[in-house]
Design a protein around this motif. Structure first.
Motif, short mmCIF file in Angstrom:
data_model
loop_
_atom_site.label_atom_id
_atom_site.label_comp_id
_atom_site.label_asym_id
_atom_site.label_seq_id
_atom_site.Cartn_x
_atom_site.Cartn_y
_atom_site.Cartn_z
N UNK A 185 -48.66 44.40 51.32
CA UNK A 185 -50.02 43.93 51.61
C UNK A 185 -51.02 44.65 50.71
N UNK A 186 -50.84 45.97 50.53
CA UNK A 186 -51.83 46.64 49.69
C UNK A 186 -51.58 46.39 48.21
N UNK A 187 -50.33 46.15 47.85
CA UNK A 187 -50.03 45.78 46.45
C UNK A 187 -50.74 44.48 46.09
N UNK A 188 -50.74 43.53 47.02
CA UNK A 188 -51.33 42.21 46.73
C UNK A 188 -52.82 42.19 47.06
N UNK A 189 -53.52 43.18 46.57
CA UNK A 189 -54.98 43.20 46.69
C UNK A 189 -55.55 43.52 45.31
N UNK A 190 -56.82 43.17 45.08
CA UNK A 190 -57.43 43.53 43.78
C UNK A 190 -57.40 45.04 43.56
N UNK B 259 -41.31 39.52 43.25
CA UNK B 259 -41.10 38.21 43.91
C UNK B 259 -42.32 37.91 44.77
N UNK B 260 -42.80 38.96 45.45
CA UNK B 260 -44.00 38.77 46.29
C UNK B 260 -45.18 38.32 45.43
N UNK B 261 -45.21 38.80 44.19
CA UNK B 261 -46.31 38.43 43.29
C UNK B 261 -46.07 37.08 42.62
N UNK B 262 -44.94 36.42 42.96
CA UNK B 262 -44.71 35.06 42.46
C UNK B 262 -43.80 34.95 41.26
N UNK B 263 -42.96 35.97 41.03
CA UNK B 263 -42.07 35.98 39.85
C UNK B 263 -40.75 35.31 40.21
N UNK B 264 -40.74 33.99 40.22
CA UNK B 264 -39.52 33.25 40.54
C UNK B 264 -39.62 31.84 39.98
N UNK B 265 -38.46 31.25 39.76
CA UNK B 265 -38.38 29.84 39.41
C UNK B 265 -37.09 29.31 40.01
N UNK B 266 -36.96 28.00 40.07
CA UNK B 266 -35.79 27.41 40.72
C UNK B 266 -35.21 26.34 39.81
N UNK B 267 -33.89 26.37 39.68
CA UNK B 267 -33.18 25.30 38.99
C UNK B 267 -32.58 24.37 40.04
#
Ligand code: C2O
Length: 532
Positions: free
Chosen positions: A144-149, A493-501
């Motif tokens: 939670x604190x990582x994903x803040x400005x 991953x929490x920051x959105x580093x993913x893709x799907x095949x």
């Protein structure tokens, strides 16, 4: 072939793995979670009961799940997450020998302890070492604190490290510290100068959420014989660098002297972990007899601290040469010769602030986000695709539709300055080219490490791309299903580093949709789970 059945009760507990008490996640009250063992061709059945207050799943890292995409454990993609109080049964075949592990694929639960080893085709004398970073704060709060400005994209720095769930308390010395202890015997560990072959295999798993480790054993040399479960031509090394998610099997020999207890060292590699008060890693003890509980004679003292930190930008001076082996120069055994690709996909990786000022990962310009990942009532992508339905997610630019039977080459351009361990589910990826740090992006065959190697490239499931550099990997679309590729730094991953095949849809052979329910053999709620 046999069937091995496990009953897993997932719940929280209070524990002090390194002297600091906190809430952790356990399986059947164990931390790390119980080891799973199987043989090649056997079936594993794992009945899971979720006693957490949040949804969960388990993923079997490195198991290819051939034909069983729905058992891969990625919420929102192959299954609905297991609701609090709910149950789910995983069933799959362990078709290849090797060192694997399992962990929650929901939120950041594995950082809190929901992870264990999974060994296929091992020997009882093998030693399994799970090395991990460790935080004194729950991962939810850290995420939670990582994903803040305010974090400015700086990931939480681990407070300590653990080997097999045990770490040294800050300021402890010698016998006042606690150490994980593993046992070998002199007849299995010859002198390195002798011609006798080593019998002692150590299976090392970096189960970190973030940390890169330099692994070594005092007075012992390593012969690396497998990477991410796959056999390689034996590579001698004094130490080995391991990213989150990676595994190495080593055979050990004694560099000199009589067999005596020795420190096993899992030392943080990241220059970011420079706080002088921070731990530099963890020690464990390799003993030559189960009854020898002595501490190695290189025992640290107050004046000679646990981890010498002569240069704070380098976590340690005690490892002979952390960089002495490039894990991407290892050669598979037996040898492989790869076909040229039919398809090429380019993936651009970067980090940037979103509209709210939170630093996010962008994969081809898009932050991966699938809100249904945490919704036990939502159908997963694979199930929708099998039913011929689409979801809004299908239009996301980091969902790739790929065709069965094609050979895909994936060019990864890392515009970020940091290294990222890329993990791909369901396939072995061969590393055809891998640039050094700051070799520059985008990929070009004319860069120093640009030429593609189709002859004996290493195949693995977790490969690290360097900062400001490129990597080219190749896989064959031989396993229909929805397969995630992501950074194994769990914060990312929490920051959105993913893709799907999305592979082989919609003509994919129908695998049964996740049942979401437990068969009659599941333990009644409230019954402690026991291995069967
Ligand atoms: Cu080890 Cu997708 O994870």
């Amino acid at each position: 072939a046999q069937t091995h059945t496990y009953n897993f009760i997932i719940e929280t507990a209070t524990a002090s793995p390194d002297g600091t008490s906190r809430s952790i996640i356990t399986v059947n009250g164990q931390f790390p979670a119980p080891p799973i063992t199987s043989n090649v061709g056997d079936t594993l059945i794992i009945h899971v009961t979720n006693k957490l207050t949040v949804p969960t799943t388990l993923h079997w890292h490195g198991i290819l799940q051939t034909g069983t995409n729905n058992m891969d454990g990625v919420p929102g993609i192959v299954q609905s997450p297991i609701a609090p109080g709910g149950t789910f049964t995983y069933q799959f075949i362990t078709d290849a020998p090797g060192t694997y592990w399992y962990h929650s694929h929901s939120q950041t639960q594995y950082i809190d302890g929901l992870k264990g080893s999974l060994i296929v085709g091992g020997d009882p004398s093998d030693i399994v070492l799970q090395i991990s970073d460790w935080y004194h704060t729950g991962a939810d709060a850290l995420a939670a604190s990582y994903l803040t400005p305010a974090s400015m994209g700086n990931e939480p720095i681990p407070d300590n490290a653990l080997v097999n769930g045990i770490g040294q308390a800050a300021g402890c010395t010698g016998a006042s510290c606690t150490y994980a202890r593993v046992v070998t015997s002199a007849d299995r560990v010859p002198l390195c100068s002798a011609s006798t072959a080593s019998q002692q295999r150590i299976r090392i798993i970096n189960t970190s959420g973030f940390a890169v480790f330099d692994f070594s054993i005092d007075n012992h040399n390593l012969g690396i014989v497998a990477a991410d479960g796959m056999p390689i031509v034996t590579q001698p090394a004094s130490s080995i660098r391991m990213n989150a998610g990676q595994r190495y099997d080593v055979l050990i020999c004694r560099a000199s002297g009589r067999p005596a207890p020795a420190f096993i060292r899992a030392l943080f590699d990241q220059p970011a972990f420079t706080s002088p008060s921070a731990s530099a890693g963890a020690l464990a003890i390799l003993a030559y007899s189960a009854t020898d509980t002595s501490i190695p004679t290189t025992v640290p003292t107050a004046s000679s601290p646990l981890f010498p930190r002569a240069d704070p930008s380098k976590p340690t001076t005690t490892v002979p040469d952390p960089a002495n082996v490039d894990p991407y120069d290892l050669q598979p055994s037996p040898a492989v010769s790869l076909p040229h690709p039919n398809q090429i996909i380019t993936i651009d990786i970067s980090f940037a602030n979103d509209a709210t000022g939170v630093n996010r990962a962008n994969i081809n310009g898009h932050t991966f986000s699938l809100p249904t990942m945490d919704d036990p009532t939502a159908a997963p992508l694979a199930q929708l695709a099998l039913a011929g339905q689409t979801s809004p997610a299908n239009s996301m630019p980091n969902i790739f539709t790929i065709q069965s039977g094609q050979v895909y080459q994936v060019i990864l351009n890392n515009y970020d300055n940091n290294e990222h361990p890329i993990h791909f589910h369901g396939h072995v990826s061969y590393v055809l080219a891998r640039g050094d740090v700051n070799e520059g992006v985008p990929y070009s065959v004319t860069k120093p490490n640009g030429p593609l190697n189709y002859n004996n490239p290493i195949g693995r499931d977790t490969m690290s791309i360097n900062g400001n550099s490129s990597m080219v990997i190749q896989f064959t679309a031989n396993n229909p299903g929805a397969w995630i590729m992501h950074c194994h730094i769990d914060w990312h991953i929490e920051a959105g580093f993913a893709l799907v095949f999305m592979e082989g849809f919609p003509t994919q052979p129908a695998v049964p949709p996740p049942s979401g329910s437990c068969p009659t053999s599941c333990p009644a709620s409230g019954t402690p789970g026991n291995l069967t």
